[in-house]
Motif scaffolding. Structure first.
Motif, PDB file in Angstrom:
ATOM      1  N   THR A   2      31.405  42.035  45.033  1.00 56.94           N
ATOM      2  CA  THR A   2      31.809  40.717  44.557  1.00 56.94           C
ATOM      3  C   THR A   2      31.932  40.747  43.043  1.00 56.94           C
ATOM      4  O   THR A   2      31.011  41.185  42.351  1.00 56.94           O
ATOM      5  N   ALA A   3      33.065  40.290  42.551  1.00 58.53           N
ATOM      6  CA  ALA A   3      33.262  40.252  41.098  1.00 58.53           C
ATOM      7  C   ALA A   3      32.426  39.136  40.495  1.00 58.53           C
ATOM      8  O   ALA A   3      32.185  38.097  41.126  1.00 58.53           O
ATOM      9  N   ASP A   4      31.958  39.351  39.275  1.00 58.57           N
ATOM     10  CA  ASP A   4      31.158  38.336  38.591  1.00 58.57           C
ATOM     11  C   ASP A   4      31.610  38.221  37.142  1.00 58.57           C
ATOM     12  O   ASP A   4      32.635  38.794  36.746  1.00 58.57           O
ATOM     13  N   LEU A   5      30.845  37.479  36.367  1.00 59.26           N
ATOM     14  CA  LEU A   5      31.224  37.211  34.978  1.00 59.26           C
ATOM     15  C   LEU A   5      31.349  38.494  34.162  1.00 59.26           C
ATOM     16  O   LEU A   5      32.189  38.586  33.258  1.00 59.26           O
ATOM     17  N   LYS A  69      43.367  32.706  33.596  1.00 59.44           N
ATOM     18  CA  LYS A  69      42.306  32.179  34.454  1.00 59.44           C
ATOM     19  C   LYS A  69      40.939  32.708  34.039  1.00 59.44           C
ATOM     20  O   LYS A  69      39.947  31.967  34.016  1.00 59.44           O
ATOM     21  N   ALA A  70      40.883  33.997  33.712  1.00 56.35           N
ATOM     22  CA  ALA A  70      39.611  34.595  33.320  1.00 56.35           C
ATOM     23  C   ALA A  70      39.100  33.988  32.021  1.00 56.35           C
ATOM     24  O   ALA A  70      37.905  33.696  31.887  1.00 56.35           O
ATOM     25  N   ALA A  71      40.008  33.794  31.053  1.00 54.95           N
ATOM     26  CA  ALA A  71      39.604  33.219  29.772  1.00 54.95           C
ATOM     27  C   ALA A  71      39.069  31.817  29.957  1.00 54.95           C
ATOM     28  O   ALA A  71      38.074  31.414  29.329  1.00 54.95           O
ATOM     29  N   VAL A  76      34.420  28.152  30.120  1.00 60.27           N
ATOM     30  CA  VAL A  76      33.660  27.084  30.785  1.00 60.27           C
ATOM     31  C   VAL A  76      32.199  27.491  30.958  1.00 60.27           C
ATOM     32  O   VAL A  76      31.287  26.696  30.709  1.00 60.27           O
ATOM     33  N   VAL A  77      31.958  28.747  31.370  1.00 61.37           N
ATOM     34  CA  VAL A  77      30.579  29.212  31.533  1.00 61.37           C
ATOM     35  C   VAL A  77      29.852  29.214  30.196  1.00 61.37           C
ATOM     36  O   VAL A  77      28.701  28.761  30.088  1.00 61.37           O
ATOM     37  N   ASP A  78      30.500  29.737  29.162  1.00 63.50           N
ATOM     38  CA  ASP A  78      29.866  29.771  27.838  1.00 63.50           C
ATOM     39  C   ASP A  78      29.531  28.369  27.361  1.00 63.50           C
ATOM     40  O   ASP A  78      28.478  28.131  26.754  1.00 63.50           O
ATOM     41  N   GLU A  79      30.431  27.437  27.633  1.00 63.70           N
ATOM     42  CA  GLU A  79      30.187  26.054  27.219  1.00 63.70           C
ATOM     43  C   GLU A  79      29.021  25.457  28.005  1.00 63.70           C
ATOM     44  O   GLU A  79      28.172  24.752  27.452  1.00 63.70           O
ATOM     45  N   ALA A  80      28.972  25.748  29.308  1.00 66.32           N
ATOM     46  CA  ALA A  80      27.897  25.207  30.139  1.00 66.32           C
ATOM     47  C   ALA A  80      26.532  25.728  29.703  1.00 66.32           C
ATOM     48  O   ALA A  80      25.521  25.023  29.797  1.00 66.32           O
ATOM     49  N   LEU A  81      26.480  26.971  29.215  1.00 66.58           N
ATOM     50  CA  LEU A  81      25.222  27.582  28.815  1.00 66.58           C
ATOM     51  C   LEU A  81      24.894  27.388  27.345  1.00 66.58           C
ATOM     52  O   LEU A  81      23.865  27.871  26.860  1.00 66.58           O
ATOM     53  N   ASP A  82      25.762  26.679  26.629  1.00 64.92           N
ATOM     54  CA  ASP A  82      25.538  26.423  25.205  1.00 64.92           C
ATOM     55  C   ASP A  82      24.545  25.269  25.063  1.00 64.92           C
ATOM     56  O   ASP A  82      24.842  24.140  25.477  1.00 64.92           O
ATOM     57  N   PRO A  83      23.377  25.515  24.468  1.00 70.92           N
ATOM     58  CA  PRO A  83      22.397  24.430  24.336  1.00 70.92           C
ATOM     59  C   PRO A  83      22.943  23.222  23.578  1.00 70.92           C
ATOM     60  O   PRO A  83      22.542  22.090  23.836  1.00 70.92           O
ATOM     61  N   LEU A 133      45.640  27.277  26.977  1.00 72.38           N
ATOM     62  CA  LEU A 133      45.549  28.294  28.025  1.00 72.38           C
ATOM     63  C   LEU A 133      44.340  29.208  27.838  1.00 72.38           C
ATOM     64  O   LEU A 133      43.828  29.769  28.800  1.00 72.38           O
ATOM     65  N   SER A 134      43.875  29.351  26.613  1.00 70.32           N
ATOM     66  CA  SER A 134      42.718  30.213  26.369  1.00 70.32           C
ATOM     67  C   SER A 134      41.399  29.484  26.582  1.00 70.32           C
ATOM     68  O   SER A 134      40.331  30.092  26.488  1.00 70.32           O
ATOM     69  N   GLY A 135      41.454  28.171  26.853  1.00 68.77           N
ATOM     70  CA  GLY A 135      40.238  27.409  27.091  1.00 68.77           C
ATOM     71  C   GLY A 135      39.521  26.981  25.831  1.00 68.77           C
ATOM     72  O   GLY A 135      38.396  26.488  25.896  1.00 68.77           O
ATOM     73  N   LYS A 136      40.150  27.118  24.664  1.00 66.92           N
ATOM     74  CA  LYS A 136      39.504  26.726  23.413  1.00 66.92           C
ATOM     75  C   LYS A 136      39.509  25.220  23.198  1.00 66.92           C
ATOM     76  O   LYS A 136      38.739  24.702  22.389  1.00 66.92           O
ATOM     77  N   VAL A 137      40.413  24.516  23.879  1.00 71.31           N
ATOM     78  CA  VAL A 137      40.498  23.067  23.734  1.00 71.31           C
ATOM     79  C   VAL A 137      40.628  22.428  25.114  1.00 71.31           C
ATOM     80  O   VAL A 137      40.940  23.091  26.107  1.00 71.31           O
ATOM     81  N   ASP A 138      40.385  21.123  25.165  1.00 74.90           N
ATOM     82  CA  ASP A 138      40.482  20.380  26.419  1.00 74.90           C
ATOM     83  C   ASP A 138      41.867  19.770  26.615  1.00 74.90           C
ATOM     84  O   ASP A 138      42.307  19.571  27.753  1.00 74.90           O
ATOM     85  N   ILE A 139      42.533  19.461  25.534  1.00 73.74           N
ATOM     86  CA  ILE A 139      43.840  18.816  25.554  1.00 73.74           C
ATOM     87  C   ILE A 139      44.533  19.196  24.259  1.00 73.74           C
ATOM     88  O   ILE A 139      43.867  19.482  23.258  1.00 73.74           O
TER      89      ILE A 139
END
Length: 302
Positions: A2-5, A69-71, A76-83, A133-139
């Protein structure tokens, strides 16, 4: 398997570095270990992501699509884990240049008044989708022709059409003309082209008056574009938003006749149902407010 992060980070490092060797150095792992990780990811996806048959490593068509998609997933994961994200969740508005023109400041001020608990961050990202597309912004505020033809999963809202303008050196004969300029006026001069995030290409000119490719000056951002024009090395074409956001003592902006207007849009990533990938919940509110700000300007009240 199974592929992971770990597999996603490995693939993105290879795509960014352009070689397995360089990526392995960045990740501080051995080249064989990184190659093994890439093969595992390709086997999991059932697709070849990297073309190894050429002298220089290149992504396959599947690899280019998967990179987006990977980016996004890693961001999203990095943002979720950012305190820091446990505090108010900022809404990130990207732009490659000139944002929303003269409407930018009213939008930022009104957002702060109406939504004080959700900071709005304006971020300049030098690529054609302003970091979307790189996920750096929301809009992102983008000009429609800038969006890559193969970009998928994007939604958008049209805001307005912007007239094109010519940007010429302040001490040039073109700046002294009392009339609007034309593409033919500009064709006799070197053209400054932002090749990273710009809107203008030589295709804007009709074939019979199109400047030669070697008569262009490539730049990477708006600052360098303005510098080349102010120095008298080139002329350029942009939209009215650049004239509004980037006045320059060495540059004169002139109306450009005969060139189609440019649609300005707000765009954001579509969130597939059940994907588990969250979009920012404040995106619809920003779109609504932007439309309100522009409508107020049209009524003369913004």
């Amino acid at each position: 398997m199974t592929a992971d992060l770990r597999h996603l980070r490995a693939f993105l490092a290879i795509a960014d570095a352009g070689s397995v060797t360089s990526a392995a150095a960045v990740l501080r792992i051995s080249q064989p270990a990184l190659s093994r990780t890439l093969r595992q990811l390709e086997q999991h996806l059932g697709a070849r992501l990297v073309d190894r048959s050429t002298h220089h490593l290149e992504l396959t068509a599947e690899g280019r699509r998967f990179r987006e998609k990977a980016a996004t997933a890693v961001a999203v994961v990095d943002e979720a884990l950012d305190p820091a994200r446990l505090r108010p969740w900022p809404l990130r508005l990207g732009h490659a240049w000139s944002a929303l023109g003269r409407h930018t400041t009213p939008l930022l001020r009104r957002w702060k008044e109406r939504h004080p608990d959700t900071p709005l961050e304006l971020l300049r990202v030098d690529d054609r989708t302003a970091g979307l597309l790189s996920g750096k912004v929301d809009i992102a505020a983008v000009r429609a022709p800038m969006i890559p033809a193969d970009a998928e999963g994007l939604l958008g809202e049209w805001l307005r059409n912007e007239p094109r303008v010519a940007a010429v050196p302040a001490d040039s004969e073109l700046a002294e003309k009392s009339r609007s300029l034309t593409l033919e006026d500009l064709a006799a001069h070197p053209i400054a082209l932002n090749t990273v995030s710009g809107l203008t290409t030589l295709d804007l000119w009709p074939e019979e008056i199109r400047p030669e490719e070697n008569a262009t000056i490539g730049v990477a951002n708006t600052d360098d574009w303005l510098g080349a024009i102010a120095a008298g090395n080139a002329v350029g074409v942009s939209t009215s938003a650049t004239a509004e956001m980037h006045p320059h003592p060495g540059v004169v902006y002139k109306p450009l006749a005969g060139a189609a207007e440019v649609p300005l849009m707000l765009m954001w990533r579509e969130t597939p149902r059940g994907s588990g990938r969250p979009g920012h919940p404040a995106v619809p509110r920003l779109v609504e407010l932007a439309l309100d700000v522009l409508a107020g300007d049209a009524r003369g009240t913004a």
